[in-house]
Design an enzyme around this catalytic site. Structure first.
Site, PDB file in Angstrom:
ATOM      1  CE  LYS A   1      -1.602   2.506   3.147  1.00  5.68           C
ATOM      2  NZ  LYS A   1      -2.133   3.053   4.391  1.00  5.68           N
TER       3      LYS A   1
ATOM      4  CG  ASP B   1      -7.261   2.685   2.746  1.00  9.12           C
ATOM      5  OD1 ASP B   1      -8.253   2.316   2.060  1.00  9.12           O
ATOM      6  OD2 ASP B   1      -7.233   3.777   3.335  1.00  9.12           O
TER       7      ASP B   1
END
Ligand code: SF4
Length: 215
Positions: free
Chosen positions: A121, A139
């Site tokens: 991420k 996320d």
């Protein structure tokens, strides 16, 4: 699963809501962005923005942060979650960036991924926001929305969510879509109280229709 057409309609609505969506993290260069994203794991951007001005005032460059005292860094960021581990990670990654990359951010995602505290991420966000390389980071908000819209099943992994979203989203829109989803998930379709009754996406949203018992 949702059809591509319906998913694209969702994207159109979100584009109207958030035409210029971007990160809420405050940063002034790539190094600050990277550190801020590392610090943001399991913490809100607002919390991160409260600690980074003082952190970067004390340690403005990778060289300075790499030489920092661990306890001092901890004391500057101890209002955010996992601060002990994050302190170690940002000192170490600053050392690596100074020693191996001459104080510049690595330009390749695979090199970012080798830095302490940097996962998929974080690397995707930095590649997208700093280098403008198409990336669609997932996320907790992005994953929740993808499941609520039936883009993926409830048990899909982060990797599966990312793969499916990248398949359905035009590549040129990956970066801004990531930010639009985060803003929508953070402020409207929240984990605990999504505002389904006032949501323009209700007719396209499996979760919302089930929740309000609409066919
Ligand atoms: S209908 Fe509810 S669950 Fe679906 S997107 Fe809107 S707020 Fe979220």
């Amino acid at each position: 699963m949702i059809s591509k057409d319906k998913y694209r309609k969702i994207l159109t609505v979100l584009a109207e809501f958030y035409p210029t969506a971007q990160t809420e993290l405050v940063y002034h260069n790539g190094f600050e962005l990277l550190v801020a994203v590392v610090l943001s794991a399991q913490t809100t951007d607002k919390q991160v923005n409260k600690v980074t001005p003082e952190l970067f005032k004390h340690f403005a460059t990778p060289e300075q942060l790499g030489q920092a005292n661990l306890l001092e860094v901890e004391s500057l960021i101890n209002s955010i979650g996992l601060y002990r581990n994050k302190s170690k990670n940002i000192i170490k990654l600053a050392q690596i960036i100074h020693e191996q990359y001459h104080d510049e951010l690595p330009t390749e995602k695979e090199d970012l991924l080798k830095l302490p505290g940097v996962g998929e991420k974080t690397a995707s966000v930095v590649m997208g926001d700093y280098y403008h390389v198409p990336a669609l980071a997932v996320d907790t908000h992005v994953a929740r929305l993808a499941k609520r819209w039936d883009v993926v099943g409830d048990n899909a992994s982060v990797e599966e969510v990312q793969k499916k979203l990248m398949e359905l989203t035009p590549k040129k829109d990956w970066i801004v879509t990531h930010h639009r989803l985060i803003l929508f998930g953070r402020y409207f379709c929240t984990a605990r109280s999504p505002k389904c009754l006032n949501c323009e996406l209700l007719t396209l949203c499996k979760y919302g229709k089930n929740r309000l018992k609409i066919k």
